[in-house]
Design a protein around this motif. Structure first.
Motif, mmCIF file in Angstrom:
data_model
loop_
_atom_site.group_PDB
_atom_site.id
_atom_site.type_symbol
_atom_site.label_atom_id
_atom_site.label_comp_id
_atom_site.label_asym_id
_atom_site.label_seq_id
_atom_site.Cartn_x
_atom_site.Cartn_y
_atom_site.Cartn_z
ATOM 1 N N GLU A 50 0.697 -1.087 -0.176
ATOM 2 C CA GLU A 50 0.145 -0.199 -0.032
ATOM 3 C C GLU A 50 0.673 1.234 0.111
ATOM 4 O O GLU A 50 0.415 2.251 -0.503
ATOM 5 N N PHE A 55 -2.004 2.429 -6.413
ATOM 6 C CA PHE A 55 -3.303 1.933 -5.827
ATOM 7 C C PHE A 55 -3.019 0.512 -5.688
ATOM 8 O O PHE A 55 -2.725 -0.211 -6.945
ATOM 9 N N LYS A 56 -3.779 -0.389 -4.741
ATOM 10 C CA LYS A 56 -3.670 -1.697 -4.406
ATOM 11 C C LYS A 56 -5.073 -1.971 -4.337
ATOM 12 O O LYS A 56 -5.498 -1.703 -3.154
ATOM 13 N N GLY A 57 -5.908 -2.609 -5.205
ATOM 14 C CA GLY A 57 -7.176 -3.181 -4.796
ATOM 15 C C GLY A 57 -7.190 -4.169 -3.705
ATOM 16 O O GLY A 57 -6.276 -4.915 -3.451
ATOM 17 N N LYS A 58 -8.637 -4.303 -3.158
ATOM 18 C CA LYS A 58 -8.862 -5.436 -2.231
ATOM 19 C C LYS A 58 -8.523 -6.791 -2.896
ATOM 20 O O LYS A 58 -8.735 -6.972 -4.161
ATOM 21 N N TYR A 75 -0.914 0.897 -10.640
ATOM 22 C CA TYR A 75 -2.356 0.801 -10.219
ATOM 23 C C TYR A 75 -2.830 -0.659 -10.388
ATOM 24 O O TYR A 75 -2.948 -1.098 -11.671
ATOM 25 N N GLY A 77 -6.172 -3.681 -10.009
ATOM 26 C CA GLY A 77 -7.225 -3.683 -9.407
ATOM 27 C C GLY A 77 -7.458 -4.876 -8.560
ATOM 28 O O GLY A 77 -6.714 -5.726 -8.345
ATOM 29 N N GLU A 78 -8.646 -4.989 -8.066
ATOM 30 C CA GLU A 78 -9.106 -6.070 -6.861
ATOM 31 C C GLU A 78 -8.777 -7.479 -7.382
ATOM 32 O O GLU A 78 -8.920 -7.702 -8.957
ATOM 33 N N ASN A 79 -8.343 -8.348 -6.665
ATOM 34 C CA ASN A 79 -8.284 -9.659 -6.909
ATOM 35 C C ASN A 79 -7.206 -10.219 -7.987
ATOM 36 O O ASN A 79 -7.211 -11.214 -8.556
ATOM 37 N N LYS A 95 -1.498 0.355 -15.427
ATOM 38 C CA LYS A 95 -2.750 0.163 -14.921
ATOM 39 C C LYS A 95 -3.084 -1.236 -15.225
ATOM 40 O O LYS A 95 -3.143 -1.682 -16.451
ATOM 41 N N LYS A 98 -8.967 -5.579 -12.657
ATOM 42 C CA LYS A 98 -9.415 -6.385 -11.564
ATOM 43 C C LYS A 98 -9.535 -7.970 -12.290
ATOM 44 O O LYS A 98 -9.219 -8.279 -13.599
ATOM 45 N N ASP A 141 -9.467 -5.803 -17.524
ATOM 46 C CA ASP A 141 -9.890 -6.816 -16.452
ATOM 47 C C ASP A 141 -9.838 -8.199 -16.969
ATOM 48 O O ASP A 141 -10.156 -8.223 -18.268
#
Length: 195
Positions: A50, A55-58, A75, A77-79, A95, A98, A141
């Motif tokens: 972090e 950015f670090k998604g969940k 950056y 995305g999540e998972n 970028k 997810k 994604d």
């Protein structure tokens, strides 16, 4: 305009600029912490990422060792899962969407140099380093990038793509494609529930 602003605009910039060197050292220190964490130090690993990434998604999981230039231009995305020994040269924005799967030894580059040797190193005579510029990379994604693949500067990879192991991605890839090779080429379109 600062060298950092030039870098992020895709213009020639001085990579030895004092502001950029500070960010470089911050990233190296955080990478040392992350890459030396024990596998069960999940909170420490997460907090370190972090502090490193833009950015670090969940649910993001990055295996060590992991390498980058600045970190703050990445950056994720999540998972998304990034496997062992990946290198992200984030001299411009990277970028990643997810639900991504990034195989071991994948390299994502934003930095580049002029092809002409005089243009590339001529700046040294004026007291500066070799000439460098950087173009962003965007990965959609649900993308799976096979191990040992290399993504070159300025590339956009669309959603739901599969990049075959060992591919060199030199040009942008549309959504819903399987690509492979050096340079990679579209093998087939995908997108149905039974693909």
């Amino acid at each position: 305009m600062s060298e950092k602003e030039k870098m992020l605009r895709g213009e020639f910039y001085n990579s030895r600029d004092e502001e950029l060197i500070k960010v470089y050292h911050k990233a190296r220190n955080l990478l040392d912490i992350f890459n030396n964490c024990k596998s069960n130090e999940m909170v420490k690993r997460g907090k370190t990422l972090e502090n490193l990434l833009g950015f670090k998604g969940k649910g993001v999981w990055i295996e060590k060792p992991f390498y980058c230039d600045y970190g703050e231009n990445i950056y994720i995305g999540e998972n998304t899962f990034i496997n062992f020994n990946c290198t992200l040269l984030d001299c411009n924005k990277i970028k990643i969407g997810k639900n991504g799967l990034i195989g071991p030894n994948v390299q994502i580059y934003t930095a580049s140099h002029p092809l002409d040797s005089y243009e590339r190193v001529g700046n040294i005579e004026n007291g500066g380093p070799y000439r460098t510029y950087a173009n962003p990379v965007s990965i959609g994604d649900n993308v799976w990038i096979g191990g040992n693949s290399c993504i070159l500067p300025g590339v956009t990879i669309g959603d739901n793509c599969v990049i075959g192991a060992g591919s060199v991605v030199t040009k942008s890839i549309p959504d819903n494609c399987v690509v492979a090779g050096n340079p990679c080429k579209v093998i087939k379109s995908i997108g149905g529930k039974n693909d």
